[in-house]
Design an enzyme around this catalytic site. Structure first.
Site, PDB file in Angstrom:
ATOM      1  N   ASP A 135      62.013  -1.712  33.821  1.00  0.00           N
ATOM      2  CA  ASP A 135      62.257  -0.228  33.302  1.00  0.00           C
ATOM      3  C   ASP A 135      63.279  -0.602  32.115  1.00  0.00           C
ATOM      4  O   ASP A 135      64.644  -1.038  32.611  1.00  0.00           O
ATOM      5  CB  ASP A 135      63.219   0.415  34.489  1.00  0.00           C
ATOM      6  CG  ASP A 135      63.603   1.495  34.105  1.00  0.00           C
ATOM      7  OD1 ASP A 135      63.721   2.006  33.032  1.00  0.00           O
ATOM      8  OD2 ASP A 135      64.475   2.274  35.026  1.00  0.00           O
ATOM      9  N   GLU A 172      57.327   6.687  32.647  1.00  0.00           N
ATOM     10  CA  GLU A 172      58.386   6.548  33.759  1.00  0.00           C
ATOM     11  C   GLU A 172      57.977   7.386  35.058  1.00  0.00           C
ATOM     12  O   GLU A 172      58.002   6.925  36.079  1.00  0.00           O
ATOM     13  CB  GLU A 172      59.867   6.666  33.224  1.00  0.00           C
ATOM     14  CG  GLU A 172      60.278   5.498  32.525  1.00  0.00           C
ATOM     15  CD  GLU A 172      61.590   6.073  31.400  1.00  0.00           C
ATOM     16  OE1 GLU A 172      62.165   7.064  31.653  1.00  0.00           O
ATOM     17  OE2 GLU A 172      61.710   4.945  30.729  1.00  0.00           O
ATOM     18  N   ASP A 181      63.678  13.488  35.577  1.00  0.00           N
ATOM     19  CA  ASP A 181      64.214  12.227  35.569  1.00  0.00           C
ATOM     20  C   ASP A 181      65.449  12.652  34.554  1.00  0.00           C
ATOM     21  O   ASP A 181      65.268  12.806  33.080  1.00  0.00           O
ATOM     22  CB  ASP A 181      63.373  11.320  34.833  1.00  0.00           C
ATOM     23  CG  ASP A 181      63.704  10.015  34.210  1.00  0.00           C
ATOM     24  OD1 ASP A 181      65.397   9.883  34.576  1.00  0.00           O
ATOM     25  OD2 ASP A 181      63.252   9.079  34.303  1.00  0.00           O
TER      26      ASP A 181
END
Ligand code: ADP
Ligand code: MG
Length: 619
Positions: free
Chosen positions: A23, A186, A210
């Site tokens: 990430d 993501e 998010d």
């Protein structure tokens, strides 16, 4: 930890490489893998912690330092300490000029090509190089912890990243010595981490919210038969926890009656305030009041004030949720589960607002700042062939198309199309004997390409000279699972062909994706009018061209008045073309057509009969 197998043919040991999931965040980056117990796990290189702040510091010699140690330099050496570089990936100076005050380092407009660079010491760095430094650090930590070389990775990006930004992420991986097997959205990774969709019998529609340090996005995913499909995405690439911190800093500046200008000049004091604000914000995720001093500045913040400060930003995210649902053509009741991702979702007010909008308790059992890396590790495991029953589908956030006559956008792959996807259309030439065709690829929702973002341009050369309209040029778009575009143009009669993988221009002239979408809505009416005018003009110009050619070629079949009258009609149409009144152009074009039709037909008859004659003589 690495798997070892024996090659039966040679008897040699072979070590199977671990593929890690990364990430690469705006604020924090982390790397995860599937442990021997088959569970995803964030790599903790002894004592250094799970989250690696996405901060790079350069010393006088130009050596890079990444992570927590680099973060300390935000106060002592802010000009050479780079944070939030992900916000600059694949962006132009123009995109970020308004946000220069959020960066304590120098962002440079590279001469002419509008490519963003960052100055540290006496060197210039591209965001790709800087992201590469962060990835290098993650790779080193993984290798140290796992005691094996790590060469392959899956890297996640926000669903809103456009092609340039995805490509830039890939390039950063390459610079770090990583073979990037897949760029994954993501939200897709987050749902994998929650195990949603891993059971093929499961059928669900979920929302992934998010809110990180620098970006916000919400995605609606449909999961069916083990297939993940992103139905829609929405968000803002300039909204996140950084904005909360900034709001707190400005609140304290006002409360303490500090001189704003003097302060802005004092970079390190501003940074100290920024870090103190973040500390206060985090504290308020588990208590009601923060009360500290920084030098002689009072840094007090209570829950109610904090919520007041961030209210508008949070409301903006909820509006995005509404729009995402609208794009997916779903109502709130049709969402089965909601997942929280990003450190900023730890703020209780954010959780409350998400819960009250969706009318259900969101998932927050997995640490929101780790969930994406964990999911990326699962994705890596799938790619390693360990979970072959799962397929992943993503969606393209903006329409892709080419420029046609008059600067109009001709959409080939529409926005929200499922990825991977393939689409194409046939085009032809507009001039006699045209041997080259310029193909310009654009991304965006507006009718005029000038309002959209140019991705690439190339020439299809060597089209055999033919009358206008005869060549058949197929243009195909192939969007692969990473969201990277290959454009192919082929002239069918001759077979000449040209293909490019989009090497996107990193210097962008667009605003954020969200801005582009909003613009497309607010300009819809004027866009349609402009499109109709351009189309009328295109038709008019084509008609002038054909009529003039007709008179030249067939003057022998026409009498004087027919020729001069036709010229008059052509001139009238030409005059209309210089004006911007669509109806006038169409009227003059109609009149020219009406006038020339009878003798055009006559000429056609003659031409046909002479062609027939020619044929019979031949035989
Ligand atoms: P990114 O994906 O942008 O790298 P993260 O998911 O790591 O970001 O989130 C970072 C953001 O989360 C920062 O703005 C940070 O201040 C915020 N954050 C971290 N912990 C908390 C907390 N306990 N309460 C509120 N915000 C938090
Ligand atoms: Mg994130």
């Amino acid at each position: 930890m690495a798997k070892i197998s024996i090659n039966l043919a040679t008897g040699a040991f072979q070590q199977e490489e671990i593929i890690v999931g990364i990430d690469l965040g705006t604020t924090n980056s982390l790397v995860a893998f599937i442990n021997p117990e088959k569970n995803p796990q964030v790599i903790n290189d002894t004592g250094k912690g799970l989250l690696v702040p996405s901060v790079v510091h350069f010393n006088a010699k130009g050596d890079a330092l990444v992570g927590n140690e680099a973060k300390d330099f935000l106060i002592t050496d802010p000009a050479n300490t780079i944070f939030s570089v992900k916000r600059l990936l694949g962006r132009s100076y123009k995109d970020v000029a308004n946000h220069q005050d959020t960066f304590s380092y120098k962002i440079i407009d590279d001469e002419g090509d509008s490519l963003v660079k960052i100055k540290a010491g006496d060197r210039f760095y591209t965001p790709i190089e800087l992201s590469g430094e962060i990835l290098k650090e993650l790779k080193a930590r993984a290798e140290h912890a796992l005691k094996t070389p790590v060469n392959r990775a899956v890297i996640t990006v926000p669903a809103y990243f456009n092609d340039s930004q995805r490509q830039a992420t890939r390039d950063a991986g390459k610079l770090a010595g990583l073979d990037v097997l897949r760029i994954v959205n993501e939200p897709t990774a987050a749902s994998l981490a929650y195990g949603i969709g891993l059971d093929p019998a499961q059928q669900k529609t979920i929302a992934v919210y998010d809110l990180g340090g620098g970006t916000f996005d919400v995605s609606i995913l449909s999961i069916q038969n083990g297939i993940f499909e992103v139905l829609s995405t929405n968000g803002n690439t300039f909204l996140g926890g950084d904005d909360f911190d900034r709001a707190i800093v400005y609140y304290w500046i006002a409360k303490n009656k500090l001189n704003k200008e003097e302060l802005s000049a004092d970079l390190s004091l501003m940074q100290s305030l920024r870090l103190k604000a973040e500390e206060a914000k985090k504290a308020l995720s588990s208590q009601n009041l923060f009360n500290e001093k920084l030098g002689d500045i009072w840094c007090t913040l209570d829950m109610q004030t904090f919520e007041e400060l961030v209210k508008d930003k949070v409301a903006e995210t909820i509006t995005s949720c509404k729009n995402a649902l609208k794009d997916a053509k779903l109502s709130v009741e049709e969402i089965d589960e909601v997942i929280l991702v990003g450190g900023s979702t730890r703020t209780p007010y954010v959780k409350q607002q998400v819960e009250s909008f969706f009318g259900r308790k969101p998932h927050d059992q997995i640490n929101p700042d780790e969930v994406v890396a964990l999911g990326a590790a699962i994705q890596a495991d799938i790619l390693a062939g360990n979970r072959s029953d799962i397929l992943l589908l993503d969606v393209t956030p903006l329409s892709l198309g080419i420029e046609t006559m008059g600067g109009l956008m001709d959409v080939i792959v529409p926005r929200n199309a499922k990825v991977p996807t393939k689409a194409g259309r046939q085009y032809t030439t507009s001039l006699d004997g045209q041997v080259n065709m310029k193909i310009s690829v654009f991304q965006g929702e507006r009718d005029l390409v000038s309002e959209n973002r140019k991705l690439a341009e190339f020439d299809l050369k060597g089209i055999p000279a033919m009358p206008a309209g005869l060549p058949k040029v197929d243009i195909n778009f192939l969007l692969n699972a990473d969201g990277i575009l290959t454009v192919q143009a082929i002239e069918l009669r001759s077979g000449v062909k040209q293909e490019i993988d989009i090497t996107p221009s990193y210097g962008l002239t667009d605003d954020t994706v969200e801005r582009m979408l909003i613009d497309s809505i607010t300009h819809a009416k004027s866009d349609v009018e402009q499109r109709m005018l351009i189309e009328a003009r295109g038709e008019g110009e084509q008609l002038v061209y054909t009529a003039e050619r007709f008179i030249d070629k067939h003057s022998e079949f026409l009498n004087e008045t027919e020729i001069s009258e036709t010229r008059n009609y052509v001139d009238a149409l030409k005059a209309a073309l210089t004006a911007t009144v669509k109806d006038e152009i169409l009227k003059k074009a109609d009149e020219l057509n009406e006038f020339t039709r009878p003798f055009a037909e006559r000429v056609m008859d003659v031409a046909v009969s002479s062609a027939m004659k020619g044929k019979s003589i031949d035989k």
